[in-house]
Design a protein around this motif. Structure first.
Motif, PDB file in Angstrom:
ATOM      1  N   GLY A 108      54.758  41.035  14.584  1.00  0.00           N
ATOM      2  CA  GLY A 108      54.022  42.094  15.283  1.00  0.00           C
ATOM      3  C   GLY A 108      52.574  41.589  15.817  1.00  0.00           C
ATOM      4  O   GLY A 108      51.941  40.717  14.876  1.00  0.00           O
ATOM      5  N   GLU A 109      52.196  41.768  16.783  1.00  0.00           N
ATOM      6  CA  GLU A 109      50.817  41.573  17.117  1.00  0.00           C
ATOM      7  C   GLU A 109      50.512  40.072  17.172  1.00  0.00           C
ATOM      8  O   GLU A 109      49.531  39.750  16.566  1.00  0.00           O
ATOM      9  N   GLY A 110      51.456  39.241  17.505  1.00  0.00           N
ATOM     10  CA  GLY A 110      51.541  37.697  17.518  1.00  0.00           C
ATOM     11  C   GLY A 110      51.566  37.235  16.136  1.00  0.00           C
ATOM     12  O   GLY A 110      51.458  35.682  16.380  1.00  0.00           O
ATOM     13  N   ALA A 111      52.019  37.843  15.145  1.00  0.00           N
ATOM     14  CA  ALA A 111      51.773  36.993  13.908  1.00  0.00           C
ATOM     15  C   ALA A 111      53.150  37.397  13.151  1.00  0.00           C
ATOM     16  O   ALA A 111      53.545  38.484  13.156  1.00  0.00           O
ATOM     17  N   ILE A 112      53.401  36.427  12.204  1.00  0.00           N
ATOM     18  CA  ILE A 112      54.677  36.860  11.438  1.00  0.00           C
ATOM     19  C   ILE A 112      54.248  37.872  10.280  1.00  0.00           C
ATOM     20  O   ILE A 112      53.132  37.534   9.704  1.00  0.00           O
ATOM     21  N   CYS A 113      55.055  38.833  10.305  1.00  0.00           N
ATOM     22  CA  CYS A 113      54.482  39.918   9.259  1.00  0.00           C
ATOM     23  C   CYS A 113      55.499  39.911   7.862  1.00  0.00           C
ATOM     24  O   CYS A 113      55.279  40.273   6.903  1.00  0.00           O
ATOM     25  N   GLY A 114      56.669  39.187   8.116  1.00  0.00           N
ATOM     26  CA  GLY A 114      57.703  39.207   6.738  1.00  0.00           C
ATOM     27  C   GLY A 114      58.992  38.514   7.265  1.00  0.00           C
ATOM     28  O   GLY A 114      59.287  38.174   8.255  1.00  0.00           O
ATOM     29  N   TRP A 115      59.853  38.309   6.126  1.00  0.00           N
ATOM     30  CA  TRP A 115      60.878  37.757   6.360  1.00  0.00           C
ATOM     31  C   TRP A 115      62.077  37.974   5.382  1.00  0.00           C
ATOM     32  O   TRP A 115      61.717  38.882   4.316  1.00  0.00           O
ATOM     33  N   VAL A 116      63.418  38.022   5.839  1.00  0.00           N
ATOM     34  CA  VAL A 116      64.550  38.226   5.051  1.00  0.00           C
ATOM     35  C   VAL A 116      65.491  37.124   5.082  1.00  0.00           C
ATOM     36  O   VAL A 116      65.445  36.449   6.051  1.00  0.00           O
ATOM     37  N   ALA A 117      66.286  36.940   4.145  1.00  0.00           N
ATOM     38  CA  ALA A 117      67.189  35.886   3.905  1.00  0.00           C
ATOM     39  C   ALA A 117      68.616  36.161   3.269  1.00  0.00           C
ATOM     40  O   ALA A 117      68.631  37.144   2.465  1.00  0.00           O
ATOM     41  N   CYS A 118      69.573  35.628   3.931  1.00  0.00           N
ATOM     42  CA  CYS A 118      70.932  35.666   3.013  1.00  0.00           C
ATOM     43  C   CYS A 118      71.166  34.128   2.838  1.00  0.00           C
ATOM     44  O   CYS A 118      71.721  33.685   3.887  1.00  0.00           O
ATOM     45  N   GLU A 119      70.769  33.742   1.831  1.00  0.00           N
ATOM     46  CA  GLU A 119      70.674  32.377   1.410  1.00  0.00           C
ATOM     47  C   GLU A 119      71.975  31.437   1.681  1.00  0.00           C
ATOM     48  O   GLU A 119      71.925  30.447   2.062  1.00  0.00           O
ATOM     49  N   ASN A 120      73.086  32.395   1.363  1.00  0.00           N
ATOM     50  CA  ASN A 120      74.511  31.593   1.430  1.00  0.00           C
ATOM     51  C   ASN A 120      75.096  32.108   2.671  1.00  0.00           C
ATOM     52  O   ASN A 120      76.498  31.990   2.501  1.00  0.00           O
ATOM     53  N   PHE A 121      74.573  32.633   3.659  1.00  0.00           N
ATOM     54  CA  PHE A 121      75.298  33.258   4.705  1.00  0.00           C
ATOM     55  C   PHE A 121      76.414  34.188   4.536  1.00  0.00           C
ATOM     56  O   PHE A 121      77.474  34.149   5.061  1.00  0.00           O
ATOM     57  N   TRP A 128      60.438  39.620   1.749  1.00  0.00           N
ATOM     58  CA  TRP A 128      59.193  39.504   1.642  1.00  0.00           C
ATOM     59  C   TRP A 128      58.446  39.958   2.902  1.00  0.00           C
ATOM     60  O   TRP A 128      58.309  39.301   3.978  1.00  0.00           O
ATOM     61  N   ILE A 129      57.279  41.002   2.771  1.00  0.00           N
ATOM     62  CA  ILE A 129      56.612  41.298   3.765  1.00  0.00           C
ATOM     63  C   ILE A 129      55.061  41.121   3.142  1.00  0.00           C
ATOM     64  O   ILE A 129      54.668  41.392   2.226  1.00  0.00           O
ATOM     65  N   GLU A 130      54.342  40.631   4.272  1.00  0.00           N
ATOM     66  CA  GLU A 130      52.937  40.484   4.038  1.00  0.00           C
ATOM     67  C   GLU A 130      52.301  41.741   3.104  1.00  0.00           C
ATOM     68  O   GLU A 130      52.397  43.087   3.753  1.00  0.00           O
ATOM     69  N   PRO A 131      51.576  41.588   1.883  1.00  0.00           N
ATOM     70  CA  PRO A 131      51.337  42.803   1.186  1.00  0.00           C
ATOM     71  C   PRO A 131      50.400  43.869   1.998  1.00  0.00           C
ATOM     72  O   PRO A 131      50.739  44.927   1.885  1.00  0.00           O
ATOM     73  N   GLN A 132      49.665  43.605   2.858  1.00  0.00           N
ATOM     74  CA  GLN A 132      48.555  44.474   3.468  1.00  0.00           C
ATOM     75  C   GLN A 132      49.494  45.093   4.512  1.00  0.00           C
ATOM     76  O   GLN A 132      48.995  46.256   5.226  1.00  0.00           O
ATOM     77  N   LEU A 133      50.462  44.539   4.828  1.00  0.00           N
ATOM     78  CA  LEU A 133      51.502  45.383   6.094  1.00  0.00           C
ATOM     79  C   LEU A 133      52.677  46.026   5.539  1.00  0.00           C
ATOM     80  O   LEU A 133      53.389  46.660   5.964  1.00  0.00           O
ATOM     81  N   GLN A 134      52.622  46.029   4.041  1.00  0.00           N
ATOM     82  CA  GLN A 134      54.050  46.874   3.553  1.00  0.00           C
ATOM     83  C   GLN A 134      53.686  48.348   3.758  1.00  0.00           C
ATOM     84  O   GLN A 134      52.680  48.666   3.830  1.00  0.00           O
ATOM     85  N   GLY A 135      54.815  48.954   4.088  1.00  0.00           N
ATOM     86  CA  GLY A 135      54.687  50.329   4.293  1.00  0.00           C
ATOM     87  C   GLY A 135      54.685  50.832   5.762  1.00  0.00           C
ATOM     88  O   GLY A 135      54.543  51.934   6.022  1.00  0.00           O
ATOM     89  N   ARG A 136      54.703  49.772   6.661  1.00  0.00           N
ATOM     90  CA  ARG A 136      54.644  49.997   8.105  1.00  0.00           C
ATOM     91  C   ARG A 136      55.766  49.828   8.914  1.00  0.00           C
ATOM     92  O   ARG A 136      55.882  49.921  10.040  1.00  0.00           O
ATOM     93  N   GLY A 137      56.982  49.774   8.239  1.00  0.00           N
ATOM     94  CA  GLY A 137      58.289  49.756   8.630  1.00  0.00           C
ATOM     95  C   GLY A 137      58.851  48.490   9.110  1.00  0.00           C
ATOM     96  O   GLY A 137      60.022  48.152   9.206  1.00  0.00           O
ATOM     97  N   PHE A 138      58.209  47.007   8.766  1.00  0.00           N
ATOM     98  CA  PHE A 138      58.809  45.817   8.968  1.00  0.00           C
ATOM     99  C   PHE A 138      59.882  45.584   7.960  1.00  0.00           C
ATOM    100  O   PHE A 138      60.978  44.987   8.437  1.00  0.00           O
TER     101      PHE A 138
END
Length: 163
Positions: free
Chosen positions: A60-73, A81-91
């Motif tokens: 968002g706005e040119g920067a990575i805000c968070g990520w999700v994984a299914c480690e074993n597909f 994991w969402i950048e703490p200051q961006l939590q609660g914004r829908g990412f």
């Protein structure tokens, strides 16, 4: 407008930074995050170097805000994991909706995840997104060097009409 995409090998360091900051926020009051920082940082880097192909990220706005994984597909969402200051914004919700869509498209009837039982914010997030508690257990957490109570959650998924 946020964009979700697959991670690239070059994203690993930034993803590890986000994961580490989010992890430290999530364990506040449970363990000394600063004391365990080096162990956790090494764990994030090792995980991401080994599993970056299983990672989706949101920008968002040119920067990575968070990520999700299914480690074993599979249908187990291993990380969110969402950048703490961006939590609660829908990412997190955007990432979860996309990973659930992909899990269902791969033919799974349900998605699962887990967190430590005292991570009230994460449990509330999962519950708000339709996840119910499926198990509770205690296990040794090497990143915290202690036994931790974990909560497992699951959600039934609807198959897309083309499957």
């Amino acid at each position: 407008m946020p964009v979700i995409r697959h991670a690239r090998a070059g994203d690993v360091d930034r993803l590890a930074e986000i994961g580490l900051r989010s992890w430290q926020s999530a364990i506040a009051g449970l363990a000394d995050g600063e004391k365990m920082r080096r162990v956790a940082e090494a764990a994030f880097l090792r995980f991401l170097f080994d599993h970056w192909l299983s990672v989706l990220l949101v920008e968002g706005e040119g920067a990575i805000c968070g990520w999700v994984a299914c480690e074993n597909f599979d249908n187990a969402i291993s990380d969110l994991w969402i950048e703490p200051q961006l939590q609660g914004r829908g990412f997190g919700g955007l990432l979860f909706a996309e990973i659930e869509r992909r899990i269902a498209a791969d033919g799974f009837d349900a998605a699962t995840t887990k967190t430590h039982a005292r991570n009230d914010r994460a449990v509330r997030f999962f519950r708000n997104h339709g996840y119910g508690v499926s198990w509770l257990s205690t296990a040794y957490a090497p990143q915290l060097d202690s036994d931790v109570a974990f909560i497992g959650l699951s959600k039934s998924l609807e198959q897309s009409p083309d499957h």
